[in-house]
Scaffold this active site. Sequence first.
Site, PDB file in Angstrom:
ATOM      1  N   ASP A  25       0.412  29.248  31.841  1.00 26.74           N
ATOM      2  CA  ASP A  25       0.884  28.120  33.047  1.00 26.74           C
ATOM      3  C   ASP A  25       2.017  28.276  33.420  1.00 26.74           C
ATOM      4  OD1 ASP A  25      -1.809  27.068  33.518  1.00 26.74           O
ATOM      5  OD2 ASP A  25      -1.184  25.527  32.014  1.00 26.74           O
ATOM      6  N   LYS A  75      -6.914  21.403  26.162  1.00 24.35           N
ATOM      7  CA  LYS A  75      -5.440  22.358  25.899  1.00 24.35           C
ATOM      8  C   LYS A  75      -4.712  22.138  24.640  1.00 24.35           C
ATOM      9  CE  LYS A  75      -4.711  23.835  30.562  1.00 24.35           C
ATOM     10  NZ  LYS A  75      -3.821  23.778  31.613  1.00 24.35           N
TER      11      LYS A  75
HETATM   12  P1  NAP Z   1      -2.362  15.138  33.040  1.00 26.72           P
HETATM   13  O1  NAP Z   1      -2.161  15.728  31.710  1.00 26.72           O
HETATM   14  O2  NAP Z   1      -3.800  14.504  33.426  1.00 26.72           O
HETATM   15  O3  NAP Z   1      -0.939  14.506  33.671  1.00 26.72           O
HETATM   16  C1  NAP Z   1      -1.234  13.822  34.996  1.00 26.72           C
HETATM   17  C2  NAP Z   1       0.196  13.315  35.512  1.00 26.72           C
HETATM   18  O4  NAP Z   1       0.118  12.808  36.681  1.00 26.72           O
HETATM   19  C3  NAP Z   1       0.797  12.430  34.534  1.00 26.72           C
HETATM   20  O5  NAP Z   1       2.350  12.701  34.388  1.00 26.72           O
HETATM   21  C4  NAP Z   1       0.639  11.149  35.398  1.00 26.72           C
HETATM   22  O6  NAP Z   1       1.621   9.858  34.783  1.00 26.72           O
HETATM   23  C5  NAP Z   1       0.879  11.466  36.472  1.00 26.72           C
HETATM   24  N1  NAP Z   1       0.259  10.648  37.410  1.00 26.72           N
HETATM   25  C6  NAP Z   1      -1.222  10.334  37.709  1.00 26.72           C
HETATM   26  N2  NAP Z   1      -1.453   9.494  38.692  1.00 26.72           N
HETATM   27  C7  NAP Z   1      -0.243   9.165  39.025  1.00 26.72           C
HETATM   28  C8  NAP Z   1       0.238   8.299  40.287  1.00 26.72           C
HETATM   29  N3  NAP Z   1      -0.926   7.273  41.077  1.00 26.72           N
HETATM   30  N4  NAP Z   1       1.410   8.105  40.473  1.00 26.72           N
HETATM   31  C9  NAP Z   1       2.327   8.694  39.488  1.00 26.72           C
HETATM   32  N5  NAP Z   1       2.013   9.463  38.759  1.00 26.72           N
HETATM   33  C10 NAP Z   1       0.697   9.659  38.530  1.00 26.72           C
HETATM   34  O7  NAP Z   1      -2.774  16.432  33.929  1.00 26.72           O
HETATM   35  P2  NAP Z   1      -2.002  17.940  34.045  1.00 26.72           P
HETATM   36  O8  NAP Z   1      -3.049  18.636  33.168  1.00 26.72           O
HETATM   37  O9  NAP Z   1      -0.582  17.803  33.751  1.00 26.72           O
HETATM   38  O10 NAP Z   1      -2.297  18.489  35.721  1.00 26.72           O
HETATM   39  C11 NAP Z   1      -1.329  17.917  36.599  1.00 26.72           C
HETATM   40  C12 NAP Z   1      -1.752  18.520  38.053  1.00 26.72           C
HETATM   41  O11 NAP Z   1      -1.406  19.977  38.083  1.00 26.72           O
HETATM   42  C13 NAP Z   1      -3.473  18.362  38.031  1.00 26.72           C
HETATM   43  O12 NAP Z   1      -3.683  18.101  39.337  1.00 26.72           O
HETATM   44  C14 NAP Z   1      -3.789  20.087  37.867  1.00 26.72           C
HETATM   45  O13 NAP Z   1      -4.907  20.222  38.831  1.00 26.72           O
HETATM   46  C15 NAP Z   1      -2.557  20.901  38.408  1.00 26.72           C
HETATM   47  N6  NAP Z   1      -2.497  21.935  37.859  1.00 26.72           N
HETATM   48  C16 NAP Z   1      -2.469  23.015  38.422  1.00 26.72           C
HETATM   49  C17 NAP Z   1      -2.304  24.406  37.836  1.00 26.72           C
HETATM   50  C18 NAP Z   1      -2.455  25.735  38.593  1.00 26.72           C
HETATM   51  O14 NAP Z   1      -2.639  26.824  38.421  1.00 26.72           O
HETATM   52  N7  NAP Z   1      -2.142  25.766  39.859  1.00 26.72           N
HETATM   53  C19 NAP Z   1      -2.037  24.606  36.633  1.00 26.72           C
HETATM   54  C20 NAP Z   1      -2.215  23.325  35.704  1.00 26.72           C
HETATM   55  C21 NAP Z   1      -2.279  22.137  36.364  1.00 26.72           C
HETATM   56  P3  NAP Z   1       1.423   9.086  33.705  1.00 26.72           P
HETATM   57  O15 NAP Z   1       2.062   9.621  32.441  1.00 26.72           O
HETATM   58  O16 NAP Z   1       2.334   8.050  34.047  1.00 26.72           O
HETATM   59  O17 NAP Z   1       0.101   8.739  33.550  1.00 26.72           O
END
Ligand code: NAP
Length: 268
Positions: free
Chosen positions: A102, A66
């Site tokens: 989003d 992205k």
């Molecule tokens: P990302 O950039 O990889 O960010 C992951 C986030 O999760 C970070 O804030 C990370 O914290 C946190 N995290 C990971 N493991 C953790 C743990 N064990 N305990 C606490 N925090 C933890 O991912 P993203 O793109 O933001 O996406 C996040 C989620 O949203 C994904 O699961 C994705 O599938 C979902 N999503 C859904 C949609 C939809 O249309 N429904 C759209 C976009 C995303 P740190 O910074 O500390 O590592």
Amino acid sequence: MTDRYAVIGNPVAHSKSPWIHGEFARATRQDIEYVRIEAPLDGFERTVEEFRRANGKGANVTLPFKEAASRYSTELSAGARLAGAVNTLAFGPSGVRGENTDGSGLLRDLAVNLGFAVRGQTVLVLGAGGAVRGIVGPLAESGAGKIVLANRTVSKAHELVQRMAFPVLEACGYEALDGRSFDLILNATSTGLHGEALVVPPSIFRKGALAYELVYGRVTAFLEMAQAHGAATADGIGMLVEQAADSFRLWRGVRPETASVIAALRKA
Ligand code: NAP
């Protein structure tokens, strides 16, 4: 020749976007083709260029590209610029427009499908990754009374709050949430995807609050905890379909009906 669209990511095999856009195209009688493309981790630009040469008219972009898509765009919407991340590319004769749907998808799911008005509400966002960058601006612009960004790596939440500079934004770590409660709690961490626990104080779930899990299609530990503490719950299927509908409208000039697509995905 049929206009072509794609979702580009790595991995991308799990993506429901081809099915969703296929349903939209059928319902709106648009002659398009929509495919999945897995780009090599070091080959996003090369992959997009090849797709454009093959009559690609636009693309959705997912993890981990992205930010690369934002750099590739020659023109950015205000939302995409604020987020520093693009999930929708539109290829035109004068260049490449980058958008981020989003946040608009989430806001529409909340307002239209779930009947939740953000204006004046206290919102807790758990996480500070790519998804959060896309949703914070639209939440703030919708008139949320307070938005607290809490993240495991606290410095990332602080950086985001500083960069976005909305007065209603505040950053903290999970321990600082003890004793605080919110009207809307969004889990935008990837814990639900990997079946990991999310260690947050149960006080965050005000009775009657809405707890929204961005991950879709599964009952996560976050959703179970929210239910046990009297919150209403929703998963991210609505957001997934609504952000896709916003992309479709940008490309084709028509916004498809979403309720039947959401219902079909839930059933599946
Ligand atoms: P990302 O950039 O990889 O960010 C992951 C986030 O999760 C970070 O804030 C990370 O914290 C946190 N995290 C990971 N493991 C953790 C743990 N064990 N305990 C606490 N925090 C933890 O991912 P993203 O793109 O933001 O996406 C996040 C989620 O949203 C994904 O699961 C994705 O599938 C979902 N999503 C859904 C949609 C939809 O249309 N429904 C759209 C976009 C995303 P740190 O910074 O500390 O590592």
